[in-house]
Design an enzyme around this catalytic site. Structure first.
Site, PDB file in Angstrom:
ATOM      1  N   HIS A  11       0.838  -1.203   0.000  1.00 39.78           N
ATOM      2  CA  HIS A  11       0.000   0.000   0.000  1.00 39.78           C
ATOM      3  C   HIS A  11       0.875   1.255   0.000  1.00 39.78           C
ATOM      4  O   HIS A  11       0.678   2.169  -0.804  1.00 39.78           O
ATOM      5  CB  HIS A  11      -0.921  -0.020   1.225  1.00 39.78           C
ATOM      6  N   GLU A  12       1.856   1.273   0.897  1.00 41.22           N
ATOM      7  CA  GLU A  12       2.737   2.444   0.987  1.00 41.22           C
ATOM      8  C   GLU A  12       3.619   2.583  -0.257  1.00 41.22           C
ATOM      9  O   GLU A  12       3.862   3.691  -0.735  1.00 41.22           O
ATOM     10  CB  GLU A  12       3.580   2.387   2.259  1.00 41.22           C
ATOM     11  N   HIS A  15       1.688   4.252  -2.918  1.00 37.68           N
ATOM     12  CA  HIS A  15       1.663   5.713  -2.751  1.00 37.68           C
ATOM     13  C   HIS A  15       2.908   6.326  -3.401  1.00 37.68           C
ATOM     14  O   HIS A  15       2.811   7.359  -4.076  1.00 37.68           O
ATOM     15  CB  HIS A  15       1.638   6.101  -1.272  1.00 37.68           C
ATOM     16  N   GLU A  86      -6.147   6.943  -1.412  1.00 34.33           N
ATOM     17  CA  GLU A  86      -6.092   5.787  -0.517  1.00 34.33           C
ATOM     18  C   GLU A  86      -6.708   4.566  -1.179  1.00 34.33           C
ATOM     19  O   GLU A  86      -6.161   3.461  -1.091  1.00 34.33           O
ATOM     20  CB  GLU A  86      -6.793   6.090   0.810  1.00 34.33           C
TER      21      GLU A  86
END
Length: 175
Positions: A11-12, A15, A86
């Site tokens: 997930h990070e 980003h 997100e």
């Protein structure tokens, strides 16, 4: 667990791959610029305009828009962009790990922990967290930097169901 950690790291990393920090910086700059321009125009409206009958006076509705609604609208748009990023990072994590259940379980655990050990701090720090531990009921939900954990988990479950073609509720721990 290892799968949950992989989901959070993916997930990070998504980003980073999507340059979400840059996107948020641009959105924040635009929101700040709108607020600044609104304040400049407010001062111009207060001290500059003259009406047809030679009376000086600002339009109260115009002032209300410039003082309150323009900055508020800019902030709401900035936060909406943050929430969509997100969701995109969650989807990117699924692309990387091919395991939506791992991230869904991690989000569930993080949400549970944030309820058990409430955070008493500055809500301005919420963009730095993967879940928002601060109160977000009613209209406050408009000011969230992250979508609700429940909505994120539901989207991840939908992705898992599309991958596997079968109901996946049994795979989640504790739901």
């Amino acid at each position: 667990s290892r799968e949950e950690l992989e989901g959070v790291l993916a997930h990070e990393l998504t980003h980073i791959r999507n340059r979400d920090t840059l996107t948020q910086a641009v959105a924040g700059t635009i929101a700040g610029a709108i607020t600044f321009i609104g304040r400049i125009l407010t001062f111009g409206a207060l001290y500059g305009p003259v009406t047809r009958d030679s009376r000086q006076g600002p339009n109260p509705f115009g002032l209300l828009f410039l003082i309150i609604l323009a900055p508020l609208s800019a902030t709401l748009i900035q936060l909406a962009i943050s929430r969509t990023r997100e969701f995109a990072a969650d989807s990117g994590a699924v692309e990387i790990t091919n395991n939506p259940i791992g991230l869904a379980n991690a989000l569930q655990k993080l949400e549970k922990m944030s309820r058990e050990i409430p955070m008493h701090g500055n809500p301005a720090m919420s963009p730095l967290l993967i879940v928002n531990p601060f109160s977000t009921k009613g209209l406050q939900s408009l000011f969230r930097t992250h979508p609700s954990t429940e909505e994120r988990i539901q989207r991840l479950l939908t992705l898992a169901q599309q991958q596997q073609g079968a109901p996946v509720m049994a795979y989640l721990s504790g739901i």
